[in-house]
Design a protein around this motif. Sequence first.
Motif, short mmCIF file in Angstrom:
data_model
loop_
_atom_site.label_atom_id
_atom_site.label_comp_id
_atom_site.label_asym_id
_atom_site.label_seq_id
_atom_site.Cartn_x
_atom_site.Cartn_y
_atom_site.Cartn_z
N GLY A 239 0.82 -1.20 0.00
CA GLY A 239 0.00 0.00 0.00
C GLY A 239 0.85 1.25 0.00
N VAL A 240 0.25 2.33 0.43
CA VAL A 240 0.92 3.62 0.34
C VAL A 240 2.20 3.65 1.16
CG1 VAL A 240 -0.45 4.65 2.22
CG2 VAL A 240 0.58 6.12 0.48
N MET A 241 2.26 2.91 2.28
CA MET A 241 3.46 2.94 3.12
C MET A 241 4.55 2.01 2.63
SD MET A 241 2.88 5.37 5.07
CE MET A 241 4.38 5.22 6.03
N THR A 242 4.24 1.11 1.72
CA THR A 242 5.29 0.27 1.13
C THR A 242 5.77 0.86 -0.20
OG1 THR A 242 3.82 -1.15 -0.20
CG2 THR A 242 4.18 -1.78 2.11
N ALA A 243 5.10 1.88 -0.66
CA ALA A 243 5.36 2.39 -2.00
C ALA A 243 6.65 3.21 -2.07
CB ALA A 243 4.19 3.24 -2.47
N ARG A 244 7.29 3.10 -3.22
CA ARG A 244 8.47 3.92 -3.54
C ARG A 244 7.99 5.11 -4.37
NH1 ARG A 244 11.95 3.87 -8.15
NH2 ARG A 244 10.82 2.04 -8.96
N GLN A 245 8.30 6.32 -3.90
CA GLN A 245 7.91 7.50 -4.66
C GLN A 245 8.96 7.75 -5.74
OE1 GLN A 245 6.75 10.95 -2.41
NE2 GLN A 245 6.57 12.25 -4.23
N VAL A 246 8.54 7.58 -6.98
CA VAL A 246 9.46 7.73 -8.10
C VAL A 246 9.71 9.19 -8.41
CG1 VAL A 246 9.78 7.24 -10.57
CG2 VAL A 246 8.73 5.53 -9.08
N GLN A 247 8.67 10.01 -8.28
CA GLN A 247 8.82 11.42 -8.62
C GLN A 247 7.67 12.21 -8.00
OE1 GLN A 247 7.89 11.97 -12.99
NE2 GLN A 247 6.29 13.12 -11.96
N GLY A 248 7.75 13.51 -8.14
CA GLY A 248 6.67 14.39 -7.72
C GLY A 248 6.94 15.10 -6.42
N LYS A 249 6.05 16.01 -6.08
CA LYS A 249 6.18 16.78 -4.86
C LYS A 249 6.07 15.88 -3.63
CE LYS A 249 2.79 19.68 -5.52
NZ LYS A 249 1.89 20.83 -5.31
N GLU A 250 6.46 16.41 -2.50
CA GLU A 250 6.32 15.69 -1.23
C GLU A 250 4.84 15.41 -0.98
OE1 GLU A 250 6.64 17.06 3.38
OE2 GLU A 250 8.39 17.47 2.14
N LEU A 251 4.56 14.21 -0.50
CA LEU A 251 3.18 13.85 -0.19
C LEU A 251 2.67 14.63 1.01
CD1 LEU A 251 3.55 9.99 -0.58
CD2 LEU A 251 2.09 11.42 -1.99
N SER A 252 1.43 15.06 0.93
CA SER A 252 0.81 15.76 2.06
C SER A 252 -0.03 14.77 2.87
CB SER A 252 -0.10 16.87 1.53
OG SER A 252 -1.25 16.31 0.88
N TYR A 253 -0.53 15.22 3.98
CA TYR A 253 -1.41 14.41 4.82
C TYR A 253 -2.61 13.92 4.01
CZ TYR A 253 -4.52 13.23 8.75
OH TYR A 253 -5.38 12.58 9.62
N ASN A 254 -3.24 14.84 3.31
CA ASN A 254 -4.42 14.48 2.52
C ASN A 254 -4.06 13.55 1.36
OD1 ASN A 254 -6.21 15.96 4.13
ND2 ASN A 254 -5.83 17.84 2.99
N ASN A 255 -2.90 13.79 0.75
CA ASN A 255 -2.44 12.88 -0.31
C ASN A 255 -2.34 11.45 0.19
OD1 ASN A 255 -0.04 15.27 -1.67
ND2 ASN A 255 -2.17 14.92 -2.27
N ILE A 256 -1.71 11.29 1.35
CA ILE A 256 -1.50 9.95 1.91
C ILE A 256 -2.84 9.32 2.27
CG2 ILE A 256 -0.52 8.68 3.87
CD1 ILE A 256 1.77 10.78 3.84
N ASN A 257 -3.70 10.09 2.89
CA ASN A 257 -5.01 9.57 3.28
C ASN A 257 -5.83 9.14 2.06
OD1 ASN A 257 -7.08 9.16 5.41
ND2 ASN A 257 -8.17 10.76 4.31
N ASP A 258 -5.84 9.98 1.04
CA ASP A 258 -6.63 9.68 -0.17
C ASP A 258 -6.00 8.53 -0.97
OD1 ASP A 258 -8.29 11.70 0.57
OD2 ASP A 258 -7.66 13.12 -0.96
N THR A 259 -4.68 8.50 -1.02
CA THR A 259 -4.01 7.43 -1.75
C THR A 259 -4.24 6.09 -1.08
OG1 THR A 259 -2.32 8.99 -2.51
CG2 THR A 259 -1.80 6.66 -2.70
N ASP A 260 -4.24 6.09 0.23
CA ASP A 260 -4.54 4.86 0.97
C ASP A 260 -5.96 4.38 0.65
OD1 ASP A 260 -3.98 2.86 3.19
OD2 ASP A 260 -5.74 3.87 4.00
N ALA A 261 -6.91 5.31 0.63
CA ALA A 261 -8.30 4.95 0.30
C ALA A 261 -8.39 4.37 -1.11
CB ALA A 261 -9.20 6.18 0.42
N ALA A 262 -7.65 4.96 -2.04
CA ALA A 262 -7.70 4.49 -3.42
C ALA A 262 -7.09 3.10 -3.57
CB ALA A 262 -6.96 5.48 -4.33
N TYR A 263 -5.97 2.88 -2.90
CA TYR A 263 -5.30 1.59 -3.07
C TYR A 263 -6.01 0.47 -2.31
CZ TYR A 263 -1.32 -0.70 -5.23
OH TYR A 263 -0.54 -1.48 -6.06
#
Length: 530
Positions: A239-263
Amino acid sequence: MPSHPRRVTRALLSVSDKSGLIEFAKALGGFGIELVSTGGTAKALKDAGLRVDDVSDLTGFPEMMDGRVKTLHPNVHGGLLAIRNNAEHAAAMTAHNIKAIDLLVVNLYPFEETVAKGADYDDCVENIDIGGPAMIRAAAKNHGDVAVVVDTTDYSLVLEELTRHSGMTTYETRQKLAAKAYARTAAYDAAISNWFAATLNNDTPDYRAFGGRLAQSLRYGENPHQTAAVYRTPNVRAGVMTARQVQGKELSYNNINDTDAAYEAIAEFDPKRAAACVIVKHANPCGVAEGSSLLEAYKKALACDSTSAFGGIVALNRPLDAEAAKAITEIFTEVIIAPSASDEAIAIVAGKKNLRLLLAGGVPDPRDKGLLVKSVAGGLLVQSRDNAVVDDMELKVVTKRAPTAAELSDLRFAFRVAKHVKSNTIVYAKDLATVGIGAGQMSRVDSARIAARKAEDAAKELKLPAPLTKGSVVASDAFFPFADGLLVAIEAGATAVIQPGGSMRDNEVIEAADKHGIAMVFTGTRHFKH
């Protein structure tokens, strides 16, 4: 001058993680610090040519019982706990020939890692550290005199401190190290206690603790005036906590929360069955679809609610390919998360420098067990994950008309999606794609109306002659308490319904379905999500 400086004359090192150990120990020796060590750590230091005393020389007892007993001795704990400027303590040290230990370096047996790799019960128990936590807590308690290091990343901090203050440590640094030490032993004990609870199938132990390690300090929380951080727990679920961020801005609180919901939502869709895409906005799916390819699945998901998808999170159940990457990057997207990605897809996403691309290394198992924790005033709400899967449910046809094979396929699809939409939930689906989603309303009737209205808006945008709810199926995360919500769905064009059932008015709802000639199945399982 540093406040309350304490010279380091003797250090005890006992570590399971030996990364950076030799360099650190050599640097300590450069300050004239005596080294004392145990077992494998002592051997590693001696093999590197360092002068080191065995802890058995300190205690007068050999290591015994497979290393279980080596540091649990007054000569060790007295050296850690003695208050240096306390005359009574000093007299006791002299009387019993106890030498001061000014620096303790310990990282614990790898219990969390042992559990994560699926080791058997006895192996897990053997990796429960006893002497390590005892020494850490002793040194941390006596941080007025003793520095304690539990993390290899703090080696450089200690060496900088010793260099800056001529072989001494300051109280401020010892205090910070002590705080970290207690947090580490707390997280360690939490992992052990939760493992025991799970092993014993004890869902409600008398005491419950949770711990994690800082993964990232965040700029702020849900809103700019809130502080936030994300911690990694001993949970290897993809999930989001095992993921490697390849590129992009730093993840925000809402990004992490929403990405977790999506995955978590994409986990419902077996990649062996079909490609699938979930688009999430504000923790709710706004479009979900299966297709023969990721591109097809994405386009079908986007068509459900392209307005909400702007600035959303896209989750995929298969490796991101170039075709899908090109389509996804055509509109503003915050995050793409997938198991992996082709080099060509990564290059395409790189054209949007702020777009975060996360590669999780796998897709979560929707049947995985685990705990969900939510804070409430004065306590914690703890529950097991909702790992009920519609494929495992026995669907009961309760109407005169049974669903067709196509309707049944869409009903299962819609119920998978409903599980991940905030309650009250209504999901319209057609041809394995959502065509209207109503989320988080106080009334199920309102959810049905909102979902139908969104379908009407999508139809206008796509220039369709009628909303795609015509001939769709509908899923409800919980029972219809009255027939009114069902009637809204029928008016929107739904021909089949899936819901848990269990209302006192089930008969009234079933009669309404029969009256309008639609099919209805009960799952017997509710999917409330708050």
